[in-house]
Write a protein that holds these residues in place. Structure first.
Motif, mmCIF file in Angstrom:
data_model
loop_
_atom_site.group_PDB
_atom_site.id
_atom_site.type_symbol
_atom_site.label_atom_id
_atom_site.label_comp_id
_atom_site.label_asym_id
_atom_site.label_seq_id
_atom_site.Cartn_x
_atom_site.Cartn_y
_atom_site.Cartn_z
ATOM 1 N N LEU C 29 106.924 58.450 63.588
ATOM 2 C CA LEU C 29 108.286 58.700 63.484
ATOM 3 C C LEU C 29 108.668 59.810 62.796
ATOM 4 O O LEU C 29 107.908 60.604 62.185
ATOM 5 N N SER C 30 109.720 60.683 63.149
ATOM 6 C CA SER C 30 110.299 61.964 62.488
ATOM 7 C C SER C 30 110.454 61.790 60.931
ATOM 8 O O SER C 30 110.618 60.879 60.403
ATOM 9 N N GLU C 31 110.127 62.886 60.278
ATOM 10 C CA GLU C 31 110.569 63.228 58.971
ATOM 11 C C GLU C 31 112.087 62.705 58.840
ATOM 12 O O GLU C 31 112.221 61.848 57.567
ATOM 13 N N LYS C 32 113.011 62.625 59.589
ATOM 14 C CA LYS C 32 114.340 62.355 59.240
ATOM 15 C C LYS C 32 114.290 60.961 59.123
ATOM 16 O O LYS C 32 115.086 60.080 58.439
ATOM 17 N N THR C 33 113.897 60.293 60.321
ATOM 18 C CA THR C 33 113.938 58.723 60.246
ATOM 19 C C THR C 33 113.335 58.257 59.149
ATOM 20 O O THR C 33 113.747 57.531 58.338
ATOM 21 N N LYS C 34 112.146 58.786 58.491
ATOM 22 C CA LYS C 34 111.285 58.454 57.383
ATOM 23 C C LYS C 34 112.238 58.446 55.968
ATOM 24 O O LYS C 34 112.185 57.525 55.498
ATOM 25 N N GLU C 35 112.926 59.727 56.137
ATOM 26 C CA GLU C 35 113.653 59.909 54.744
ATOM 27 C C GLU C 35 115.039 58.822 54.842
ATOM 28 O O GLU C 35 115.439 58.338 53.892
ATOM 29 N N MET C 36 115.591 58.675 56.195
ATOM 30 C CA MET C 36 116.458 57.576 56.031
ATOM 31 C C MET C 36 115.846 56.185 55.634
ATOM 32 O O MET C 36 116.754 55.300 54.958
ATOM 33 N N LEU C 37 114.697 55.808 55.930
ATOM 34 C CA LEU C 37 114.027 54.603 55.937
ATOM 35 C C LEU C 37 113.898 54.698 54.112
ATOM 36 O O LEU C 37 114.060 53.514 53.513
ATOM 37 N N GLY C 38 113.484 55.478 53.631
ATOM 38 C CA GLY C 38 113.383 55.782 52.063
ATOM 39 C C GLY C 38 114.788 55.690 51.409
ATOM 40 O O GLY C 38 114.831 54.947 50.288
ATOM 41 N N ALA E 75 107.711 51.222 53.306
ATOM 42 C CA ALA E 75 108.078 49.945 52.239
ATOM 43 C C ALA E 75 107.258 49.820 51.222
ATOM 44 O O ALA E 75 107.142 49.520 50.001
ATOM 45 N N LEU E 76 105.798 49.809 51.697
ATOM 46 C CA LEU E 76 104.567 49.774 50.643
ATOM 47 C C LEU E 76 104.671 50.709 49.571
ATOM 48 O O LEU E 76 104.362 50.271 48.425
ATOM 49 N N ILE E 77 104.857 52.075 49.799
ATOM 50 C CA ILE E 77 104.864 52.957 48.963
ATOM 51 C C ILE E 77 106.160 52.845 47.668
ATOM 52 O O ILE E 77 106.103 52.714 46.709
ATOM 53 N N VAL E 78 107.353 52.633 48.615
ATOM 54 C CA VAL E 78 108.606 52.576 47.646
ATOM 55 C C VAL E 78 108.503 51.134 46.815
ATOM 56 O O VAL E 78 108.742 51.043 45.661
ATOM 57 N N GLY E 79 107.894 50.141 47.480
ATOM 58 C CA GLY E 79 107.850 48.810 46.924
ATOM 59 C C GLY E 79 106.911 48.275 46.186
ATOM 60 O O GLY E 79 106.911 47.264 45.527
ATOM 61 N N GLY E 80 105.561 49.032 46.363
ATOM 62 C CA GLY E 80 104.411 48.506 45.779
ATOM 63 C C GLY E 80 103.727 47.566 46.378
ATOM 64 O O GLY E 80 103.965 47.055 47.499
ATOM 65 N N SER E 81 102.429 47.126 45.769
ATOM 66 C CA SER E 81 101.667 46.281 46.480
ATOM 67 C C SER E 81 101.847 44.733 46.377
ATOM 68 O O SER E 81 101.522 44.171 47.036
ATOM 69 N N ILE E 82 103.161 44.579 45.572
ATOM 70 C CA ILE E 82 103.874 43.184 45.684
ATOM 71 C C ILE E 82 104.284 42.989 46.995
ATOM 72 O O ILE E 82 104.580 41.870 47.529
ATOM 73 N N ILE E 83 104.325 44.085 47.965
ATOM 74 C CA ILE E 83 104.953 43.912 49.354
ATOM 75 C C ILE E 83 103.710 43.576 50.014
ATOM 76 O O ILE E 83 103.886 43.162 51.266
ATOM 77 N N ILE E 84 102.506 43.510 49.751
ATOM 78 C CA ILE E 84 101.233 43.315 50.878
ATOM 79 C C ILE E 84 101.326 42.081 51.093
ATOM 80 O O ILE E 84 101.215 41.868 52.674
ATOM 81 N N PRO E 85 101.500 40.879 50.582
ATOM 82 C CA PRO E 85 101.431 39.687 51.406
ATOM 83 C C PRO E 85 102.518 39.610 52.400
ATOM 84 O O PRO E 85 102.236 38.899 53.515
ATOM 85 N N SER F 81 106.846 53.077 44.217
ATOM 86 C CA SER F 81 107.505 54.601 43.561
ATOM 87 C C SER F 81 108.735 54.310 43.132
ATOM 88 O O SER F 81 109.362 55.022 42.330
ATOM 89 N N ILE F 82 109.582 53.120 43.423
ATOM 90 C CA ILE F 82 110.754 52.831 42.515
ATOM 91 C C ILE F 82 110.786 52.980 41.077
ATOM 92 O O ILE F 82 111.740 53.116 40.393
ATOM 93 N N ILE F 83 109.273 52.527 40.595
ATOM 94 C CA ILE F 83 109.297 52.575 39.213
ATOM 95 C C ILE F 83 109.109 53.938 38.679
ATOM 96 O O ILE F 83 109.477 54.355 37.229
ATOM 97 N N ILE F 84 108.989 54.957 39.598
ATOM 98 C CA ILE F 84 108.612 56.506 39.156
ATOM 99 C C ILE F 84 109.809 57.057 37.958
ATOM 100 O O ILE F 84 109.358 57.493 36.959
ATOM 101 N N PRO F 85 111.087 56.986 38.348
ATOM 102 C CA PRO F 85 112.102 57.303 37.353
ATOM 103 C C PRO F 85 111.879 56.750 36.022
ATOM 104 O O PRO F 85 112.092 57.375 34.712
#
Lengths: 105, 105, 105, 105, 105, 105
Positions: C29-38, E75-85, F81-85
């Protein structure tokens, strides 16, 4: 399991369970209004067990289908489409409550 | 910013904003009941801006302090002590609404 | 504070911060797509600081206003009207990014 | 499925899974304390699979029933009655762990 | 149940369901990008039914396994290990979609 | 505002506030362990006011910086990472607590 919790649980657990019952008692707001508040809170927080409990209580207290739909609309607008699967299961459980001759609680 | 959104936003944005207004219209449930549902939903989801909006609407519709306290108790029991900071800010805003001679919305 | 965390934080903290950076690297996935996902993930989880960060990154990567509106519409429909206050603040920050001649990150 | 993820998943997935294991390693805080932290976090975030995993680990590390009840009380007070259905399932799983002669993990 | 909702539901319910469909229509952003946004939003909000729906749509629109993994990593990085299941169940459903000769939606 | 709530609030409010105090009392688990549980729960639920309260209590009870970092690592891995701030603001408040000669609670 509730019996076991009340038998073995410590004071804090018991007191929280008691508050969770009495918060819906008739007061300045009617029991029906409070159960509706409990239902919409459970719906936006997406807890199926809690939703079923409050649906059954609202049926006992005479909520009409039209009132249920308007209540769930508030939950759907505030909470978004992520609520839809819980809304579907709530409607299925509501139908079950309507068909049942025995109390569901 | 709402004006800008309604001017520049696309059809989907505008329709969602319209639904967000009309879902609280008088119907099978009264406007007051629906605003209470919106308030308890906003409280358990912990959105201060949404809470303030619905507190102001409930004040306009005549909710008493006793009714506010009972509503917030449902939110506190369902949502836990994590709700308390929002509850405090809601009460401060409620006092401000009571003191104000001009409409707050 | 990030510098301090990277200086004093232990291995786990540092590795998580590194993953949080590299997960948005160009790949299948492109950087742009990933930033949109974030950005959409941060929006439905309602974290203003995270939203601002990804808005600034998406501006750098050339996202148009029309694309921003369509992205936020997905967040608003999935997450509901509870997202609206964050949507408003995101649009204000987007305007600020557009006006700024210096990079905001 | 974990095996498949570790075989097919990319570097980021693998590193996050590794961090998710090592964050509970003995350190300034004991393994037992860290597993308790993981359990209370999973409980207030209401993830049954995560709760079961940490209950089994806490049983292995010698947590007593009294300690489990006190831990869950913190989760119930902070997170509210919406936690109760997960609390009930956690206690059922705890009983299963106590009865089992084989390790559950 | 969707048919029943559209037959019996009131105007607000129907309009929200219509918005929930059209928000993913091709526009400034492609249908594929929008379905990816819907999938990552559903994943961090941890709704299995919503995740399955968007996984099936993304399969129809040609998302590769590598792209799925990179999306879930965000999703896993933003939301954490609670997302794993939810991640595990999503991968199982993805395999089912890949094996199926009939459309899953 | 707490004084006002305890003066004007009804029985349910007062009892919930009392439970919220006593749940952290020394018991099978130490006060320190319970405050750590409260801190990690507040962190993954992302409530800055609650985080500050428990950081100050943990400082009073002698938690070291190394222990704080390990506790927050669990929160960061579980909650993402949503926890970081919130983590950054918690560390700033921790520094303030360390510098202060007067109790912060």
């Amino acid at each position: 399991m509730n019996k076991k919790i009340l038998a073995e649980g410590n004071q804090i657990t018991k007191r929280l369970f008691a508050l969770d019952t009495h918060v819906y008692d008739e007061g300045a707001l009617s029991e029906k209004t409070k159960e509706m508040l409990g239902l919409v809170a459970s719906t936006v927080l997406r807890c199926d067990d809690c939703i079923s409990y409050h649906v059954a209580r609202c049926v006992e207290l005479g909520l009409t289908d039209e009132e249920f739909y308007e209540l769930f609309n508030v939950a759907l607008i505030v909470g978004g489409s992520i609520i839809i699967p819980h809304f579907r299961r709530a409607l299925e459980f509501l139908e079950e409550c309507r068909r049942s001759e025995l109390p569901l609680l």
